[in-house]
Write a protein that holds these residues in place. Structure first.
Motif, PDB file in Angstrom:
ATOM      1  N   ARG A  52       0.814  -1.218   0.000  1.00  0.00           N
ATOM      2  CA  ARG A  52       0.000   0.000   0.000  1.00  0.00           C
ATOM      3  C   ARG A  52       0.846   1.266   0.000  1.00  0.00           C
ATOM      4  NH1 ARG A  52      -3.289  -1.123   5.254  1.00  0.00           N
ATOM      5  NH2 ARG A  52      -1.336  -2.160   5.744  1.00  0.00           N
ATOM      6  N   GLY A  53       2.160   1.100  -0.164  1.00  0.00           N
ATOM      7  CA  GLY A  53       3.046   2.254  -0.216  1.00  0.00           C
ATOM      8  C   GLY A  53       3.468   2.766   1.147  1.00  0.00           C
ATOM      9  N   LYS A  54       3.136   2.032   2.202  1.00  0.00           N
ATOM     10  CA  LYS A  54       3.501   2.442   3.552  1.00  0.00           C
ATOM     11  C   LYS A  54       4.972   2.118   3.812  1.00  0.00           C
ATOM     12  CE  LYS A  54       0.994   0.527   6.684  1.00  0.00           C
ATOM     13  NZ  LYS A  54       0.576  -0.438   7.722  1.00  0.00           N
ATOM     14  N   LYS A  55       5.701   3.073   4.396  1.00  0.00           N
ATOM     15  CA  LYS A  55       7.097   2.840   4.734  1.00  0.00           C
ATOM     16  C   LYS A  55       7.188   1.971   5.978  1.00  0.00           C
ATOM     17  CE  LYS A  55       8.746   7.243   2.849  1.00  0.00           C
ATOM     18  NZ  LYS A  55       9.346   8.564   3.176  1.00  0.00           N
ATOM     19  N   LEU A  56       8.048   0.958   5.915  1.00  0.00           N
ATOM     20  CA  LEU A  56       8.238   0.063   7.055  1.00  0.00           C
ATOM     21  C   LEU A  56       9.587   0.371   7.696  1.00  0.00           C
ATOM     22  CD1 LEU A  56       7.017  -3.273   5.438  1.00  0.00           C
ATOM     23  CD2 LEU A  56       5.698  -1.665   6.815  1.00  0.00           C
TER      24      LEU A  56
END
Length: 322
Positions: free
Chosen positions: A109-113
């Motif tokens: 979803r394009g979330k930075k981890l």
């Protein structure tokens, strides 16, 4: 110790940021308030903080730092509030800044981890540098999830051609063959934690496509025998439930241009009492072997609900008394 009451104005860009920072019904503020031993309340975008002066300043810094991370798109959870506060009160602000800027990957979803603890950061760095890594520690420390994240990153970067996921299906014993469905359907229940990481990184549809094409392979540990795994990223989960023979067999499957990550918790061994855990033996034999890294997680690295850490501590105390 001097007491202080301070009104803190935070620089929110949207009302959603305030909701994220405070949590539903201000639950994150209550969590931090209990942890720090101060009074903390919100009115609109302004906070009122009362308590020991040093703690008030630490809470203010904690919330400002977390807001900064929220504004940069980081996924902030309950445990981060406590971790930030503890870092700041122990005067390790530079370390927390370095940690929360350590971007591991982007989710589907394009979330930075990001790494959630220094041990997690060391673990990811070890996986990137070494061909064989052991991640050992209690549940909830992210050792399995991060192994899958690194595997998908290696696949995306064309460092490997496939991901192989395996786990001893101990609970099924000799009855695995009698379960309905094909091999994937038989072992899926035992690999659910690994799938969680795949869905986060790839999404359900792409994960299904890669499984169908064989780019991602799931198999019980017994099916590794006789194989050489070249150009593969191989993850063995729940390794504490392997026997010595199984662990030796698995480790010697490592082929050229491949990586292996072995995860487990030696306090959760389900083997019969007359069998030695292959993970325990491997940790003893391979601890000082060049090219092998052993990353050991503790309760302080638990990234689930803060209660999980306290639950583990109580069980450890009970075990120590025995």
């Amino acid at each position: 110790m001097s007491k202080q009451t301070k009104n803190v104005q935070l620089n929110f860009q949207t009302t959603e940021e305030a909701q994220q920072l405070f949590g539903a019904n201000d639950r994150f503020l209550k969590l931090l308030s209990d942890h720090a031993g101060i009074e903390l309340s919100a009115r609109g975008t302004e906070l009122r903080v009362s308590g020991d002066e040093v703690k008030v300043i630490a809470v203010q810094k904690t919330l400002q730092e977390i807001l900064k991370r929220i504004q940069h798109g980081q996924d902030i959870q309950e445990r981060d509030y406590l971790y930030f506060y503890d870092f700041i009160t122990s005067k390790k602000e530079e370390q927390v800044d370095e940690l929360y800027n350590y971007n591991i990957a982007k989710s589907a979803r394009g979330k930075k981890l990001f790494a959630k603890s220094q041990t997690q950061q060391q673990y990811v760095e070890a996986i990137n540098q070494e061909d064989l890594v052991f991640g050992v520690g209690p549940a909830g420390t992210g050792k399995t999830f991060l192994a899958v994240v690194c595997a998908v990153q290696a696949l995306r970067n064309n460092q490997v051609k496939r991901i192989v996921l395996t786990r001893p299906a101990l609970e099924a014993g000799e009855n695995l063959g009698f379960l309905p469905g094909d091999m994937k359907e038989k072992v899926d229940p035992y690999l659910r934690p690994l799938y969680d990481g795949l869905y986060e990184m790839l999404g359900a549809e792409q994960t299904a496509r890669l499984l169908e094409r064989g780019v991602i392979e799931v198999a019980p540990l017994a099916f590794m025998r006789g194989r050489t795994l070249n150009e593969s990223f191989v993850i063995l989960d729940e390794a504490q439930n392997t026997t010595d023979e199984q662990m030796k067999m698995f480790l010697t499957r490592l082929g050229s241009s491949s990586k292996m990550v072995v995860t487990g918790d030696i306090t959760q061994i389900d083997l019969p009492h007359n069998r030695t855990s292959g993970l325990k033996t491997a940790l003893h034999l391979l601890r000082n072997v060049k090219g092998i890294n052993i990353t050991e997680f503790t309760n302080a690295d638990v990234v689930r609900h803060p209660l999980v850490q306290r639950i583990l501590e109580q069980y450890e105390k009970a075990e120590a008394k025995k």
